[in-house]
Scaffold this motif. Structure first.
Motif, PDB file in Angstrom:
ATOM      1  N   THR A 265       0.834  -1.202   0.000  1.00 21.77           N
ATOM      2  CA  THR A 265       0.000   0.000   0.000  1.00 21.77           C
ATOM      3  C   THR A 265       0.869   1.253   0.000  1.00 21.77           C
ATOM      4  N   PRO A 266       0.309   2.397  -0.336  1.00 21.91           N
ATOM      5  CA  PRO A 266       1.037   3.653  -0.163  1.00 21.91           C
ATOM      6  C   PRO A 266       1.315   3.890   1.323  1.00 21.91           C
ATOM      7  N   PRO A 267       2.320   4.684   1.654  1.00 24.15           N
ATOM      8  CA  PRO A 267       2.596   4.991   3.063  1.00 24.15           C
ATOM      9  C   PRO A 267       1.389   5.647   3.730  1.00 24.15           C
ATOM     10  N   ARG A 268       1.140   5.245   4.959  1.00 32.72           N
ATOM     11  CA  ARG A 268       0.024   5.803   5.726  1.00 32.72           C
ATOM     12  C   ARG A 268       0.344   5.700   7.199  1.00 32.72           C
ATOM     13  N   ARG A 269      -0.387   6.410   8.012  1.00 34.30           N
ATOM     14  CA  ARG A 269      -0.175   6.353   9.454  1.00 34.30           C
ATOM     15  C   ARG A 269      -0.940   5.153  10.003  1.00 34.30           C
ATOM     16  N   LEU A 270      -0.219   4.196  10.575  1.00 34.37           N
ATOM     17  CA  LEU A 270      -0.813   2.926  10.969  1.00 34.37           C
ATOM     18  C   LEU A 270      -1.218   2.872  12.432  1.00 34.37           C
ATOM     19  N   THR A 271      -0.664   3.755  13.272  1.00 35.65           N
ATOM     20  CA  THR A 271      -1.029   3.785  14.680  1.00 35.65           C
ATOM     21  C   THR A 271      -1.213   5.233  15.110  1.00 35.65           C
ATOM     22  N   CYS A 272      -1.992   5.433  16.158  1.00 38.86           N
ATOM     23  CA  CYS A 272      -2.207   6.793  16.662  1.00 38.86           C
ATOM     24  C   CYS A 272      -0.912   7.381  17.211  1.00 38.86           C
ATOM     25  N   ARG A 273      -0.056   6.532  17.772  1.00 38.03           N
ATOM     26  CA  ARG A 273       1.186   7.009  18.380  1.00 38.03           C
ATOM     27  C   ARG A 273       2.341   7.077  17.385  1.00 38.03           C
ATOM     28  N   GLY A 274       2.122   6.554  16.183  1.00 35.82           N
ATOM     29  CA  GLY A 274       3.199   6.515  15.200  1.00 35.82           C
ATOM     30  C   GLY A 274       3.602   7.900  14.749  1.00 35.82           C
ATOM     31  N   LEU A 275       4.909   8.120  14.656  1.00 38.88           N
ATOM     32  CA  LEU A 275       5.425   9.428  14.258  1.00 38.88           C
ATOM     33  C   LEU A 275       5.738   9.489  12.772  1.00 38.88           C
ATOM     34  N   SER A 276       5.667   8.357  12.095  1.00 40.97           N
ATOM     35  CA  SER A 276       6.014   8.330  10.681  1.00 40.97           C
ATOM     36  C   SER A 276       4.992   7.516   9.911  1.00 40.97           C
ATOM     37  N   MET A 277       5.023   7.676   8.594  1.00 41.49           N
ATOM     38  CA  MET A 277       4.145   6.931   7.707  1.00 41.49           C
ATOM     39  C   MET A 277       4.807   5.601   7.343  1.00 41.49           C
ATOM     40  N   ALA A 278       3.998   4.591   7.103  1.00 41.61           N
ATOM     41  CA  ALA A 278       4.535   3.283   6.731  1.00 41.61           C
ATOM     42  C   ALA A 278       3.555   2.585   5.804  1.00 41.61           C
ATOM     43  N   SER A 279       4.080   1.730   4.951  1.00 41.94           N
ATOM     44  CA  SER A 279       3.223   0.950   4.062  1.00 41.94           C
ATOM     45  C   SER A 279       3.082  -0.461   4.600  1.00 41.94           C
ATOM     46  N   THR A 280       2.060  -1.153   4.129  1.00 40.03           N
ATOM     47  CA  THR A 280       1.824  -2.532   4.538  1.00 40.03           C
ATOM     48  C   THR A 280       1.624  -3.393   3.293  1.00 40.03           C
ATOM     49  N   VAL A 281       1.749  -4.700   3.464  1.00 39.99           N
ATOM     50  CA  VAL A 281       1.497  -5.637   2.382  1.00 39.99           C
ATOM     51  C   VAL A 281       0.075  -6.174   2.525  1.00 39.99           C
ATOM     52  N   VAL A 282      -0.686  -6.107   1.447  1.00 45.95           N
ATOM     53  CA  VAL A 282      -2.063  -6.580   1.420  1.00 45.95           C
ATOM     54  C   VAL A 282      -2.132  -7.833   0.552  1.00 45.95           C
ATOM     55  N   TYR A 283      -2.925  -8.810   1.001  1.00 47.44           N
ATOM     56  CA  TYR A 283      -3.056 -10.070   0.277  1.00 47.44           C
ATOM     57  C   TYR A 283      -4.489 -10.174  -0.268  1.00 47.44           C
ATOM     58  N   GLU A 284      -4.601 -10.230  -1.567  1.00 43.89           N
ATOM     59  CA  GLU A 284      -5.899 -10.232  -2.238  1.00 43.89           C
ATOM     60  C   GLU A 284      -6.115 -11.557  -2.955  1.00 43.89           C
ATOM     61  N   VAL A 285      -7.224 -12.218  -2.642  1.00 48.27           N
ATOM     62  CA  VAL A 285      -7.558 -13.480  -3.295  1.00 48.27           C
ATOM     63  C   VAL A 285      -8.125 -13.177  -4.674  1.00 48.27           C
ATOM     64  N   THR A 286      -7.508 -13.747  -5.699  1.00 46.17           N
ATOM     65  CA  THR A 286      -7.926 -13.476  -7.082  1.00 46.17           C
ATOM     66  C   THR A 286      -8.764 -14.595  -7.677  1.00 46.17           C
ATOM     67  N   SER A 287      -8.652 -15.817  -7.168  1.00 49.90           N
ATOM     68  CA  SER A 287      -9.482 -16.902  -7.685  1.00 49.90           C
ATOM     69  C   SER A 287      -9.552 -18.046  -6.688  1.00 49.90           C
ATOM     70  N   ILE A 288     -10.664 -18.780  -6.754  1.00 48.17           N
ATOM     71  CA  ILE A 288     -10.867 -19.986  -5.963  1.00 48.17           C
ATOM     72  C   ILE A 288     -11.385 -21.069  -6.903  1.00 48.17           C
ATOM     73  N   ARG A 289     -10.684 -22.200  -6.942  1.00 53.53           N
ATOM     74  CA  ARG A 289     -11.112 -23.315  -7.776  1.00 53.53           C
ATOM     75  C   ARG A 289     -11.310 -24.554  -6.883  1.00 53.53           C
ATOM     76  N   VAL A 290     -12.430 -25.204  -7.041  1.00 54.47           N
ATOM     77  CA  VAL A 290     -12.763 -26.373  -6.232  1.00 54.47           C
ATOM     78  C   VAL A 290     -12.662 -27.618  -7.101  1.00 54.47           C
ATOM     79  N   ASP A 291     -11.930 -28.637  -6.628  1.00 53.52           N
ATOM     80  CA  ASP A 291     -11.829 -29.903  -7.359  1.00 53.52           C
ATOM     81  C   ASP A 291     -12.992 -30.824  -6.990  1.00 53.52           C
TER      82      ASP A 291
END
Length: 291
Positions: A265-291
């Motif tokens: 993600t773009p840098p953002r403030r992740l905690t109320c006490r945080g003094l700096s911006m930080a990015s995080t990794v997001v995991y997005e499910v793109t497909s589900i296949r059932v056998d």
């Protein structure tokens, strides 16, 4: 505030549970320092002993207390909670009055612990770490304590301030987030009867983030399931894409192939006490296949 900002942005919950299978709980009724156990004024030798033993097994140390009025008098409790790879849950409980009594935790870490005990419900209410944890966590702690007074403890920082109120069911190793008083009671009630729902699920602590996201997607697609009804049997990764094979117990699909894409993600403030911006990794499910 960080929790309100996260809701406004729509920060996804799935894939945000910290990895680990051992918890050390120490009842501490006085004020909690911002950094929890690390900040306690304890006997240095005992403190170092417990911290080193916890590091050796990658255990998380949390301070705990019951919700509401409390007195500093009397013995406090401690516990070692363990979630084993087999799915077995074990606990060892003790009491302490002097700092030196906490050395018993080290011995407990070397023991298997007792199976069959009910899980512990931990509500992050660590306001000195992040105000959202107190503002949103305390009402959840009250609601859950009124329903399950013997199971519920408030605790120090569990990670993910912006997802407050956060609840951890241990040693099941299940993280829930973005809860309020009503949704927390419903979510925990369902968990205790073996029904994990996707809506507030952050993840299972024995899985890596992409696997957590895959299981959450299956719960969202096919409905709630027991903690061990889905098992990750294989995972492959190519750069920012993951292929995860998940086996399900009846009546859930026996074999599912889930594809997950990760991005930062773009840098953002992740905690109320945080003094700096930080990015995080997001995991997005793109497909589900059932056998």
């Amino acid at each position: 505030m960080c929790a309100e900002a996260a809701r406004t942005r729509g920060d996804p919950l799935a894939g945000t549970a910290p990895y680990g299978g051992v918890w050390i709980l120490i009842e501490y009724r006085a004020g909690w320092p911002p950094n929890g156990f690390d900040g306690l004024d304890l006997d240095p030798g005992t403190k170092k002993l417990v911290f080193s033993a916890a590091q050796a097994v990658r255990a998380r140390i949390l301070l705990i207390r019951r919700h509401g009025r409390r007195t500093a008098e009397g013995a406090g409790r401690w516990a070692v909670l363990r979630h084993e790879k087999s799915g077995a849950h074990r606990q060892r409980w003790g009491t302490w009055r002097r700092d030196e009594d906490l050395a018993d935790i080290v011995r407990a870490l070397a023991e298997p612990g007792e199976p069959g005990l009910p899980p512990v419900v931990l509500v992050c209410a660590h306001g000195r770490h992040d105000i959202c944890c107190s503002v949103r966590g305390r009402p959840v702690g009250r609601a859950l304590s009124e329903r399950w007074p013997d199971l519920v403890w408030e605790c120090t920082h569990v990670g993910g301030d912006r997802f407050a109120a956060n609840v951890v069911v241990a040693p099941d190793g299940v993280y829930y987030g973005a809860l309020d008083a009503d949704s927390s009671v419903t979510t925990v009630a369902e968990h205790l009867v073996g029904r994990v729902h996707a809506r507030h699920l952050r993840g299972y602590t024995d899985l890596v983030p992409a696997q957590q996201a895959a299981v959450a997607a299956l719960l969202g697609r096919f409905g709630p399931a027991g903690r061990h009804d889905y098992t990750v049997v294989a995972t492959t990764r190519e750069h920012d894409r993951w292929r995860i094979h998940v086996a399900g117990r009846p009546p859930h699909p026996p074999a599912c192939h889930v594809e997950v894409r990760s991005h930062r993600t773009p840098p953002r403030r992740l905690t109320c006490r945080g003094l700096s911006m930080a990015s995080t990794v997001v995991y997005e499910v793109t497909s589900i296949r059932v056998d």
